[in-house]
Structures are given as structure tokens and as C-alpha cells.
Design a protein around this motif. Sequence first.
Motif: not given
Length: 146
Positions: A47-58
Motif C-alpha cells: 500500500p502507498v498509505e503508510g509508506n509516504r514521505q512528508s509531501f504525501g508521495l510514496l
Amino acid sequence: MSEQRPTAPTPESMTDGTWMIALGELDLKMGIKIVEESVQKVVATMPVEGNRQSFGLLHGGASLAVGEAVGSWAAVKHASTMGKSAVGVDVSATHHKGAREGTITITATPISLGRRMTSHQVVLQNEAGERLCTMRITNLVIDIRK
């Protein structure tokens, strides 16, 4: 939640002559799931959720971590057919596109399967099939330590 621990190839961890993938601690935290595993192809999702950086991207580091895991698993699948294991020695990646949500699919396919070294291409795609990242990983085939 039961935890799967990574294991070196042993007769107990093998079916059809190849090692069965066991998720490690980071794999579990990242939400990685195995979809398909063989010497010719290893496929996983994350999942992308939980693996994003501070700008909201993967996070690029998450992409590299999952890509290295899937590519290394593919190398160990091959090495286990010879009673051996494998360790990563080189990885490179090109990020093509970002992702903010959804599930990505990670696919590792062999470029070269040798007795001492393997190379795999690892492709990360979004749910629309768009390529997010292309990786190449090289693994050294090693004897199993007891």
C-alpha cells in the motif's frame, strides 16, 4: 498477528525444490503481500498509505526497500535450487512517476541467473499499470551458513 521470520533455505522452507518467501519485520511494517513466487517471477503488492514521505508521495526509500526485497527474494528462489542462498551486492533505481494513494505492484524478473551471481529487473507499477520505478538488482549466490 503472527509474525513470519526470514529464514535461509532449508528442506523445511522449500517446496518443489525452491525456498518459500518469508516476510521480515520491515516487510510486515510496510504492508507487503506476496502474490506470486517462482524462479522466473516474484510479484508482491504494497500500500502507498503508510509508506509516504512528508509531501504525501510514496517515499523513494520505500520503493527501494520493497524493490530490493522482491529482487532478493527472486535471487534466493533461484539460489535455493542449488542448495544455496543469495545476498544483494548492488541496486540501482530510476523513479519515473509518483503515487499518493492506492496499492503498488512490484514484479521481479531475471535478467541473468548464474551459479555465482544473479541480476533481476524490478518494476513498480500503480493500479493503472503505469510504471513508477525501474530497478536493477545484482545478488551474489552464497553457501548457506549453518
